[in-house]
Design an enzyme around this catalytic site. Structure first.
Site, PDB file in Angstrom:
ATOM      1  N   LEU A  71       0.854  -1.192   0.000  1.00  7.32           N
ATOM      2  CA  LEU A  71       0.000   0.000   0.000  1.00  7.32           C
ATOM      3  C   LEU A  71       0.892   1.245   0.000  1.00  7.32           C
ATOM      4  CD1 LEU A  71      -2.987   0.286  -0.242  1.00  7.32           C
ATOM      5  CD2 LEU A  71      -3.201   0.370   2.218  1.00  7.32           C
ATOM      6  N   HIS A  72       1.642   1.379  -1.096  1.00  7.78           N
ATOM      7  CA  HIS A  72       2.544   2.505  -1.316  1.00  7.78           C
ATOM      8  C   HIS A  72       2.258   3.058  -2.701  1.00  7.78           C
ATOM      9  CE1 HIS A  72       5.581   0.417   1.550  1.00  7.78           C
ATOM     10  NE2 HIS A  72       4.791   1.230   2.206  1.00  7.78           N
ATOM     11  N   ALA A  73       2.979   4.114  -3.060  1.00  9.84           N
ATOM     12  CA  ALA A  73       2.949   4.653  -4.419  1.00  9.84           C
ATOM     13  C   ALA A  73       1.497   4.819  -4.897  1.00  9.84           C
ATOM     14  CB  ALA A  73       3.774   3.783  -5.355  1.00  9.84           C
TER      15      ALA A  73
END
Lengths: 85, 567
Positions: free
Chosen positions: A14-16
């Protein structure tokens, strides 16, 4: 209180971009919504910095919770984003 | 900032990108001072909070506007930054601090600080976002305290001379010749990011120019990117003289056309260094005979996942198609050190990344990324009329070279080579020549590793000087070993872009030269004015010298044609 538990599928966790889409969707809602790792402290799901700082990796389980009008629908939508590959 | 610093005189640095630029000074502010701890506001907490939030919103809008202008990947990055500026967690933290009496500037600083620690502690991708966060914080504090905004203006009335301590890639994402008349940096060497970028844009540049950051903002300066002089408040006559000399030189350069060769007809293919298909137009316009260094890592930087096989294949095919009948030398992914990738983190903590798991070493940890890249290259080459050569960066031993060559053969690639940028590889080039098809010398890294001198440090620019006789010895060793083994040896470092050094490299036995496209005409014209024998003599004289300065002077004495080109 609506709640969903999902496994994050995106390779980047759950990044970028997945994190951005998640937070943008949460921010549009008129009610409070939180994100937590299972057993962890919930954070404001409308805060990109808080969501990034949770450092959710691919394969980890998270809990999305909301309360109020449209809570069921909101956690459903966010769960779908969080679990999208 | 106006009214401070000198406004007259001449400063001298190292010219790294030729041409003459004139314009008002814009100082790139990097460091916004930390607002003092304990600073308090006047008492109206609500107004103070509103002031802080307005500044954040202003920064967010500005970031979005710059993103829309830049487009592409840069837009994604800038829009993500705008989201951070509008973060409710940040606003809550500021609100609480201001309610306790803390001044807006300090509240912003401390509130960012909490998230900064969280992200920095997580490492990897998140730690890399700390720089984004600091940038937003500094912009906000600059607005609140009336300091000049960090970063490069994009709405200046006339092209400006950009002066900085050094330039980072983020500073330059939106720059073009239309907005920047010249670059001058206090630090940095001939291979610094500033120098490479300036040559790629064709903008005059001077680096390692001591005292230049003290020049008052707005002062008109005349920058000569060939001689390295920076003249403050020049007279009209001085401007005219500099411009005439530059124009005369440009006319001679444009008269030199055709394939690269010495005056006596010894062919030296002149190739372009590119970072992607976007650089092809400049390469073709400057008469490149092909590509000598395609830095494929630009396809992989600033993204969370590797490019797909199809995306890679398309980019490679576009480059191959630009040079039917020519050659295209592709360097496989050179990640690590100053070019970290989010999805290919080094396996462990690296106290000295330049000496860590980068280049081919990272492929040994992630062979699937190498196989995907080699596969995409092989598919792009099938049916192409260009000659594809693939090479690996950061090869130290024959075993590594063999491993890579084998992988290329398995992928169906016709020619496998290696970069010579580690001194061990230059010293044992004869062994390496037995297992690969060609060499390409990366003079920047070869100098960095041979002299134990960090490329990023302006203070060590003298050791990065490609005229150092020890570096010339290493080039000679690699080129001689290649020739003895019946293989070719090119140079694709910034050294090839220096027309005088280009002659010396040819004299050392180098078989092709690759450089930023704008440097091609000067190198072509210089080679055309000298015989192979003169190049040999210049190379011998340079290697016989004891210092870089003496090597330069000794070589020049054998190259009489330089005067015609005012080089």
């Amino acid at each position: 209180m609506a709640e969903r538990r999902v496994t994050v599928q995106a390779e980047v966790g759950l990044h970028a971009r997945p994190a951005a889409t998640f937070v943008q969707t949460a921010a549009k809602a008129g009610i409070d919504v939180t994100l937590a790792k299972v057993g962890g402290q919930p954070v404001n799901a409308k805060s990109i910095l808080s969501v990034l700082a949770l450092d959710v990796r691919q394969g980890e389980n998270v809990v999305i919770s909301a309360e109020g009008d449209g809570a069921e629908e909101l956690v459903e939508t966010l769960a779908a984003i969080a679990s999208a590959p | 900032m106006t009214g401070q610093g000198p406004v007259r005189g001449v400063l001298t640095g190292v010219g790294v990108s030729p041409g003459v630029g004139l314009g008002p000074v814009h100082l790139l502010a990097h460091e916004i001072p930390e607002p003092p701890a304990g600073s308090r506001h006047g008492g109206d907490a609500a107004a103070e909070r509103a002031r802080a939030l307005e500044a954040l919103e202003h920064v967010a809008i500005d970031l979005e506007a710059r993103g829309a202008k830049a487009g592409g990947e840069a837009q994604d990055v800038l829009e993500a930054q705008a989201m951070m500026a509008r973060d409710p967690g940040l606003a809550d933290g500021i609100g609480e601090l201001v309610a306790d009496g803390v001044a807006a500037e300090r509240a912003v600083y401390e509130s960012f600080g909490r998230f900064r620690e969280l992200l920095a502690g997580a490492g990897g991708y998140l730690a890399a976002r700390v720089a984004d966060l600091d940038d937003i914080r500094d912009r906000t504090i600059a607005l609140l305290s009336g300091l000049p905004m960090p970063g490069v203006p994009t709405d200046a009335a006339e092209p400006f001379v950009l002066i900085a301590r050094d330039l980072a890639p983020a500073d330059t994402a939106v720059l073009s010749r239309d907005v920047v008349a010249a670059f001058v940096t206090e630090e940095g060497g001939p291979t610094s990011h500033t120098a490479i970028l300036a040559r790629a844009l064709g903008v005059p540049a001077v680096v390692a120019c001591s005292g230049v950051t003290a020049v008052a903002a707005g002062t008109r300066v005349l920058v000569d990117g060939a001689s390295g002089s920076v003249r403050l408040s020049p007279s009209e006559e001085e401007v005219a003289v500099a411009r005439n000399a530059a124009a005369a030189r440009a006319a001679l350069l444009s008269a030199a056309t055709g394939p690269g060769m010495t005056a006596d007809g010894h062919l030296v293919p002149l190739l372009a260094n590119i970072g992607g298909p976007g650089d092809l137009a400049a390469a073709v316009a400057n008469g490149a005979e092909g590509v000598g260094l395609y830095r494929t890592e630009f396809l992989f930087l600033d993204r969370a996942t590797p490019p797909s096989a199809q995306e890679q294949e398309d980019a490679y095919r576009t480059v191959l198609d630009a040079f039917p009948g020519g050659r295209v030398v592709v360097r496989t992914l050179d990640a690590g050190a100053d070019k970290p990738l989010a999805f290919l983190p080094p396996p462990g903590e690296e106290p000295n990344a330049a000496l860590g798991e980068r280049g081919l070493r990272l492929f040994r940890v992630h062979p699937e990324v190498m196989d995907a890249q080699l596969g995409a290259l092989a598919r792009a080459a099938a049916g192409s009329r260009a000659k594809l050569q693939v090479m690996a960066p950061m090869v130290a031993t024959r075993a590594e070279a063999e491993w890579f060559a084998e992988a290329c053969r398995t992928a169906g690639l016709p020619e496998a080579g290696i970069m010579i940028e580690i001194p061990a590889a230059a010293l044992r080039a004869a062994d390496l020549a037995q297992v690969v098809d060609f060499f390409s010398i990366g003079t920047n890294d070869l100098a960095q590793y041979a002299f134990a001198a960090d490329r990023q440090l302006g203070a060590l620019a003298g050791l990065q000087d490609p005229w150092q006789p020890a570096l010339l010895d290493l080039v000679h060793a690699a080129a001689s070993a290649a020739r003895a083994g019946g293989k070719t040896c090119g140079v694709c470092g910034e050294a090839a872009a220096d027309p005088v050094l280009a002659c010396v490299l040819v004299g050392l036995g180098v078989s092709s030269l690759s450089m930023g496209a704008p440097a091609l005409p000067a190198v072509r014209a210089t080679l055309a004015r000298h015989s192979q024998e003169q190049c040999h003599l210049a190379a011998q004289a340079a290697r016989g010298a004891a210092t870089a300065e003496e090597a330069r002077a000794a070589a020049r004495a054998h190259l009489p044609g330089l005067a015609d080109l005012s080089l």
